[in-house]
Every structure is written in C-alpha cells, then in structure tokens.
Design a protein around this motif. Structure first.
Motif, PDB file in Angstrom:
ATOM      1  N   LYS A  91       0.836  -1.206   0.000  1.00 14.51           N
ATOM      2  CA  LYS A  91       0.000   0.000   0.000  1.00 14.51           C
ATOM      3  C   LYS A  91       0.874   1.261   0.000  1.00 14.51           C
ATOM      4  O   LYS A  91       0.616   2.204  -0.755  1.00 14.51           O
ATOM      5  CB  LYS A  91      -0.941   0.001   1.197  1.00 14.51           C
ATOM      6  N   THR A 140       1.070   4.046  -2.985  1.00 11.97           N
ATOM      7  CA  THR A 140       0.848   5.467  -2.714  1.00 11.97           C
ATOM      8  C   THR A 140       2.038   6.284  -3.197  1.00 11.97           C
ATOM      9  O   THR A 140       1.878   7.331  -3.832  1.00 11.97           O
ATOM     10  CB  THR A 140       0.614   5.695  -1.204  1.00 11.97           C
ATOM     11  N   ARG A 189       1.813   6.704  -6.875  1.00 14.53           N
ATOM     12  CA  ARG A 189       0.797   7.694  -7.251  1.00 14.53           C
ATOM     13  C   ARG A 189       1.368   9.099  -7.140  1.00 14.53           C
ATOM     14  O   ARG A 189       1.145   9.956  -8.009  1.00 14.53           O
ATOM     15  CB  ARG A 189      -0.449   7.567  -6.369  1.00 14.53           C
ATOM     16  N   LEU A 233      -4.397  12.709  -2.735  1.00 14.09           N
ATOM     17  CA  LEU A 233      -3.938  12.574  -1.353  1.00 14.09           C
ATOM     18  C   LEU A 233      -3.843  13.942  -0.689  1.00 14.09           C
ATOM     19  O   LEU A 233      -3.872  14.972  -1.361  1.00 14.09           O
ATOM     20  CB  LEU A 233      -2.560  11.895  -1.335  1.00 14.09           C
TER      21      LEU A 233
END
Length: 179
Positions: free
Chosen positions: A4, A8, A11, A39
């Motif tokens: 994860k 992130t 991204r 985010l």
C-alpha cells in the motif's frame, strides 16, 4: 515497504512526473502534486524527504524512460538512420503533446542550474548515455550533441507555442535540420 505504501508512493511520483513535464521541477507545489495524486499534503513526508527529492526522482525516471526508447534502434542501423529515427520520434506531435511520458528536459533546462546538484548530475549522466547510445564512433559525438541541442530546443519552442500550425512548422524545421 508495504504494498500500500509503495502504491501510494507511485501515485505521488506519477503526479509529480506529469507536473514536471508541464511546468518544470520548480513551479508545481507539494499540495498540487498531492492533490493530483488524490492525497493530502500531510502524508507527503512519509514518502519523500522534500519536494526537491520528489522532483529529482521524477526527473531521473523520465530520463530513464527516454533511454529505454533507444532500444528500438537496431545495432545494424547506420548513423544516418539512427539520427533520422531519433528526430522522427523526438520531434513528433505525439511527443510534443504528451502529458505524462515525454522528455522533461525542455521544461526543466532553464531551472537545472539553480536546483540541487543532483539535477545537473542526472542531466549530465543522461546526455552521456544518450551520446554513447547514438554515436557509434568517436567522430559522431559532436553530431549527436548538436542534434540533441537542436531537438531539445525545437521541442521546447514547439511546446511553448502549443498545438497549432507554427508549432508544427517548428517541429518539421528542426526535424529537417537533423535529417
């Protein structure tokens, strides 16, 4: 790093890459990049030490992608064929108009001298690797450097002009000068 967290981070890096291509490594803010990644700013420092560190990684990644494209050259190609193929790709509408996979040099070049040394080192390494890939013999090095200068300048001018007839003419003229 967990899956994860790695996703992130990717991204954020992807959003930074897109921003860097459009506006260079200085102008985009951390907030803008994080927003584009979907985010909040608060999580940024869990992934990157600083904005400069993020933009340097994005810069290096984009330069690396450009070099991967050189694998399209057949080792048996003549120098003239390599030059023509490089110009046809680099000075194309598709490359001018891309928003996430183009060359970052035109949007970053004027800022590199004012950024941390890592940017200049990345650029120098890229130029040296490009020359090594495109010049088959020592006497071809100056021609490759000249082609690179012309193509980067031509692409920068074409991007600055936007999509349109004059921009297309700049691409064609620069390509003709190389080929």
């Amino acid at each position: 790093m967990s899956d994860k967290k790695a996703q992130t981070r990717e991204r954020i890096l992807s959003a930074a890459t897109s921003a860097l291509l459009k506006r260079g490594p200085v102008d985009p803010s951390v907030g803008e990049v994080m927003s584009a990644a979907g985010l909040t700013v608060g999580g940024f420092y869990a992934h990157f030490e600083s904005k400069d560190a993020l933009m340097l990684e994005a810069f290096r990644e984009l330069l690396s992608k450009r070099r991967v494209g050189l694998k399209m050259f057949d080792p048996q190609m003549s120098f003239a064929e390599r030059r023509a193929l490089a110009a046809q790709f680099y000075l194309s509408r598709k490359h001018r108009d891309t928003e996430d996979d183009g060359c970052p040099i035109p949007s970053s070049l004027s800022e590199v001298a004012h950024l941390p040394e890592g940017f200049r080192e990345a650029l120098e390494e890229h130029v040296e690797l490009m020359v090594a890939s495109l010049a088959g013999r020592p006497e071809e090095i100056d021609a490759v450097l000249s082609d690179m200068a012309l193509m980067i300048g031509g692409l920068a001018l074409a991007r600055a002009l936007g999509k349109g007839d004059l921009s297309d003419r700049v691409l064609r003229a620069a390509k003709k000068a190389v080929i």
